[in-house]
Scaffold this motif. Structure first.
Motif, short mmCIF file in Angstrom:
data_model
loop_
_atom_site.label_atom_id
_atom_site.label_comp_id
_atom_site.label_asym_id
_atom_site.label_seq_id
_atom_site.Cartn_x
_atom_site.Cartn_y
_atom_site.Cartn_z
N VAL A 285 0.80 -1.23 0.00
CA VAL A 285 0.00 0.00 0.00
C VAL A 285 0.83 1.28 0.00
O VAL A 285 0.35 2.31 -0.48
N TYR A 286 2.05 1.22 0.51
CA TYR A 286 2.81 2.47 0.63
C TYR A 286 4.26 2.15 0.95
O TYR A 286 4.55 1.22 1.70
N SER A 287 5.17 2.92 0.38
CA SER A 287 6.58 2.83 0.80
C SER A 287 7.10 4.20 1.16
O SER A 287 6.98 5.15 0.36
N ASP B 197 7.95 0.02 4.59
CA ASP B 197 6.94 -0.37 3.62
C ASP B 197 5.70 -0.85 4.36
O ASP B 197 5.81 -1.51 5.39
N LEU B 198 4.54 -0.50 3.84
CA LEU B 198 3.27 -0.91 4.43
C LEU B 198 2.53 -1.81 3.45
O LEU B 198 2.48 -1.53 2.25
N TYR B 199 1.95 -2.88 4.00
CA TYR B 199 1.14 -3.80 3.22
C TYR B 199 -0.19 -4.00 3.93
O TYR B 199 -0.26 -3.87 5.15
N GLN C 258 -6.18 -3.93 9.60
CA GLN C 258 -4.79 -4.24 9.94
C GLN C 258 -3.83 -3.80 8.84
O GLN C 258 -4.23 -3.65 7.68
N LEU C 259 -2.56 -3.64 9.22
CA LEU C 259 -1.49 -3.36 8.26
C LEU C 259 -0.27 -4.18 8.67
O LEU C 259 -0.07 -4.48 9.85
N LEU C 260 0.56 -4.51 7.68
CA LEU C 260 1.87 -5.10 7.95
C LEU C 260 2.90 -3.98 7.77
O LEU C 260 3.01 -3.41 6.68
N LEU C 261 3.61 -3.68 8.86
CA LEU C 261 4.61 -2.61 8.85
C LEU C 261 5.98 -3.27 8.74
O LEU C 261 6.39 -4.00 9.65
N VAL C 262 6.66 -3.03 7.63
CA VAL C 262 7.93 -3.70 7.35
C VAL C 262 9.06 -2.68 7.39
O VAL C 262 9.06 -1.70 6.63
N HIS D 68 -0.20 0.29 22.50
CA HIS D 68 0.49 0.35 21.20
C HIS D 68 -0.29 -0.43 20.15
O HIS D 68 -1.21 -1.17 20.47
N HIS D 69 0.13 -0.26 18.90
CA HIS D 69 -0.65 -0.79 17.77
C HIS D 69 -0.31 -2.22 17.37
O HIS D 69 -0.97 -2.77 16.48
N VAL D 70 0.69 -2.84 18.01
CA VAL D 70 1.13 -4.17 17.54
C VAL D 70 0.10 -5.24 17.89
O VAL D 70 -0.34 -5.35 19.03
N LEU E 55 2.54 -7.02 12.47
CA LEU E 55 1.15 -6.81 12.08
C LEU E 55 0.57 -5.82 13.07
O LEU E 55 0.72 -6.01 14.29
N VAL E 56 -0.05 -4.74 12.56
CA VAL E 56 -0.54 -3.68 13.47
C VAL E 56 -2.02 -3.40 13.23
O VAL E 56 -2.56 -3.69 12.17
N GLU E 57 -2.63 -2.83 14.26
CA GLU E 57 -4.00 -2.33 14.18
C GLU E 57 -4.01 -1.14 13.23
O GLU E 57 -3.17 -0.23 13.39
N ARG E 58 -4.95 -1.09 12.31
CA ARG E 58 -5.05 0.10 11.45
C ARG E 58 -5.81 1.19 12.21
O ARG E 58 -6.92 0.98 12.67
N LEU E 59 -5.16 2.32 12.36
CA LEU E 59 -5.69 3.42 13.17
C LEU E 59 -6.00 4.61 12.28
O LEU E 59 -5.52 4.71 11.15
N ASP E 60 -6.74 5.54 12.85
CA ASP E 60 -6.95 6.84 12.22
C ASP E 60 -5.81 7.73 12.74
O ASP E 60 -5.82 8.15 13.90
N MET E 61 -4.79 7.96 11.90
CA MET E 61 -3.55 8.58 12.39
C MET E 61 -3.75 10.08 12.68
O MET E 61 -4.39 10.81 11.91
N ALA E 62 -3.18 10.52 13.78
CA ALA E 62 -3.18 11.96 14.10
C ALA E 62 -2.35 12.68 13.03
O ALA E 62 -1.25 12.24 12.71
N LEU F 134 -0.25 4.35 20.49
CA LEU F 134 1.10 4.63 19.98
C LEU F 134 1.36 3.74 18.76
O LEU F 134 1.20 2.52 18.83
N ALA F 135 1.74 4.36 17.63
CA ALA F 135 1.91 3.64 16.37
C ALA F 135 3.37 3.71 15.91
O ALA F 135 4.26 4.13 16.66
N ASP F 136 3.59 3.26 14.68
CA ASP F 136 4.91 3.40 14.03
C ASP F 136 5.99 2.68 14.83
O ASP F 136 5.73 1.67 15.47
N GLU F 137 7.22 3.18 14.74
CA GLU F 137 8.35 2.68 15.53
C GLU F 137 8.54 3.65 16.67
O GLU F 137 8.22 4.82 16.53
C1 Q0N Z 1 0.61 4.35 9.06
N1 Q0N Z 1 1.68 5.58 7.59
C2 Q0N Z 1 2.03 6.51 6.57
C3 Q0N Z 1 -0.25 7.88 2.53
C4 Q0N Z 1 0.33 6.80 3.36
N2 Q0N Z 1 -1.16 1.66 12.79
C5 Q0N Z 1 -1.31 2.39 11.67
N3 Q0N Z 1 -2.55 2.58 11.17
C6 Q0N Z 1 -2.73 3.32 10.06
N4 Q0N Z 1 -1.72 3.87 9.39
C7 Q0N Z 1 -0.45 3.73 9.82
C8 Q0N Z 1 -0.21 2.99 11.00
C9 Q0N Z 1 1.10 2.81 11.54
N5 Q0N Z 1 2.15 2.70 11.95
C10 Q0N Z 1 0.45 5.22 8.02
N6 Q0N Z 1 2.59 4.98 8.27
C11 Q0N Z 1 1.97 4.23 9.17
C12 Q0N Z 1 1.40 6.17 5.31
N7 Q0N Z 1 0.84 7.31 4.64
C13 Q0N Z 1 1.78 8.40 4.47
C14 Q0N Z 1 1.21 9.47 3.57
O1 Q0N Z 1 0.71 8.92 2.36
#
Ligand code: Q0N
Length: 295
Positions: A12-14, A19-21, A34-38, A78-80, A95-102, A217-220
Motif C-alpha cells: 500500500v505504501y513505501s 513499507d506498508l502492506y 490491519q497493516l503489515l509494517l515492514v 500500542h498498535h502491535v 502486524l498492526v492495528e489500522r488506526l486513524d492517524m493523528a 502509539l503507532a509506528d516505531e
Molecule cells: C501508518 N503511515 C504513513 C499515505 C500513506 N497503525 C497504523 N494505522 C494506520 N496507518 C499507519 C499505521 C502505523 N504505523 C500510516 N505509516 C503508518 C502512510 N501514509 C503516508 C502518507 O501517504
C-alpha cells in the motif's frame, strides 16, 4: 525501489525506509483493520536514501521498538497485534492495528540541538516556549518539551508548527494528550537508556485513534531512526554530538575518500564494506546495550 512481493499481502505504501502492506482476507480483498509494517535495511543520510543497505538494520529497529512498546505500555497502548509475519520479513515486520492517524508529527526534545537549537539562538524559544538563558548545542533541558511538526508529503521536510496549530488540527483535548504522552515517552526512554550509556536527545512518535477514540502509539518508537541517540560517555555540551549509529556513514560521505559533495545534487556513492559493517555493528550495539539481550 521495487517493494517486495509478499503472498497474501497487497503493497500500500513505501516511505524512505519502511513499507506498508495490507493483509488480504479469504476473498483476496485487503483487510481494512490491519497493516503489515515492514522495516527495510535501507538507510538515509543527508536527505538521501543510500544505495547501500545495512544488513539486519530493519530487524534491529523492529525488535528495539517492540522492546520499548513493552516498557511504555503503562503510559499508552500500542498498535502491535502480532509478530507472526511472513518468513521473508521475519523479525523486521509487525502486524498492526489500522488506526486513524493523528495528522501531526509528535516530537519531544530532552536535549537542545538541530532545529530546536537554531530557534533558541534566534529567539530564546523552542516551539514558542521560553527556555533558560545560556544553553548551548547539546545542553540538557530542564524537562522534555513538545515541539510538533507538520506531516509533510513524501519527499518534503516536516515543518515546525505551533501548539495552537496542533489544537486546530486535533482539538484542545487531544492536543494536550499528545503533548503529555510524547514528553512522558521521551522521559521514560531516557530514564531507561541513561543507565545503559545512551542519551536520547529527541524523538518523533506517531499516534492514532481507535474507532472508540482511544489514543494508541503507532509506528516505531525510540529507535535511532526516529530519535537522536548519543553515546553518554562522549556527551559534551557546547559542540555537535556524534550520532550513535550514523557517524561512520556521515564521516565517510563527507570525507575526500567518497568523492561526493553533499551540496551537489548528485546521488551519494555506495558505502565501502567497512563502513557498512561498522554501522551494522553500531545498531546491534545499541540494541544489546539497551536491552541487555544478544541480537
Ligand atoms: C501508518 N503511515 C504513513 C499515505 C500513506 N497503525 C497504523 N494505522 C494506520 N496507518 C499507519 C499505521 C502505523 N504505523 C500510516 N505509516 C503508518 C502512510 N501514509 C503516508 C502518507 O501517504
Amino acid at each position: 525501489m521495487t517493494p517486495l512481493e509478499l503472498p497474501g499481502y497487497a503493497h500500500v505504501y513505501s516511505g524512505k525506509v519502511r513499507d506498508l502492506y495490507a493483509p488480504l482476507d479469504a476473498d483476496g480483498r485487503p483487510r481494512e483493520d490491519q497493516l503489515l509494517l515492514v522495516a527495510s535495511d535501507r538507510i538515509s543520510a543527508y536527505d538521501h536514501v543510500l544505495t547501500s543497505e545495512i544488513p539486519d538494520k530493519g530487524a534491529v529497529l523492529t525488535q528495539m521498538s517492540l522492546w520499548w512498546f513493552d516498557r511504555l505500555a503503562d503510559l499508552v497502548p500500542h498498535h502491535v497485534v502480532s509478530t507472526d509475519v511472513p518468513e521473508a520479513v521475519a523479525r523486521r515486520a509487525v502486524l498492526v492495528e489500522r488506526l486513524d492517524m493523528a495528522p501531526v508529527e509528535c516530537v519531544a526534545r530532552a536535549y537542545l540541538t538541530g532545529g530546536g537549537l537554531n530557534e533558541y539562538r534566534a529567539s530564546g524559544t523552542v516551539s514558542g516556549l521560553s527556555l533558560p538563558g545560556g544553553l548551548v548545542d547539546g545542553s540538557r533541558l530542564p524537562a522534555p518539551i513538545f515541539t510538533p511538526s507538520s506531516k509533510a508529503p513524501a519527499g518534503q521536510h516536516d515543518e515546525p508548527i505551533s501548539y495552537d496549530d496542533v489544537v486546530a488540527l486535533v482539538g484542545a483535548d487531544r492536543a494536550a494528550v499528545l503533548s503529555d504522552l510524547t514528553c512522558r515517552i521521551l522521559a521514560r526512554g531516557n530514564e531507561i537508556a541513561a543507565e545503559r550509556g545512551i542519551l536520547i536527545a529527541d524523538t518523533k512518535v506517531e499516534f492514532g485513534y481507535r474507532a472508540d477514540g482511544t489514543v494508541v502509539l503507532a509506528d516505531e518508537v525510540l529507535t535511532p531512526d526516529s530519535s537522536r541517540f548519543w553515546p553518554a560517555a562522549g556527551w559534551e555540551p557546547g559542540r555537535a554530538q556524534p550520532s550513535y549509529d550514523k557517524q561512520y556513514v556521515r564521516d565517510w560521505l563527507t570525507s575526500d575518500a567518497s568523492g561526493w559533495d553533499k551540496g551537489s545534487g548528485e546521488e551519494p556513492p555506495a558505502l565501502p564494506d567497512e563502513v557498512v559493517e561498522r554501522t551494522r555493528a553500531k545498531y546491534i550495539e545499541a540494541y544489546e546495550a539497551l536491552t541487555g539481550q544478544t541480537f
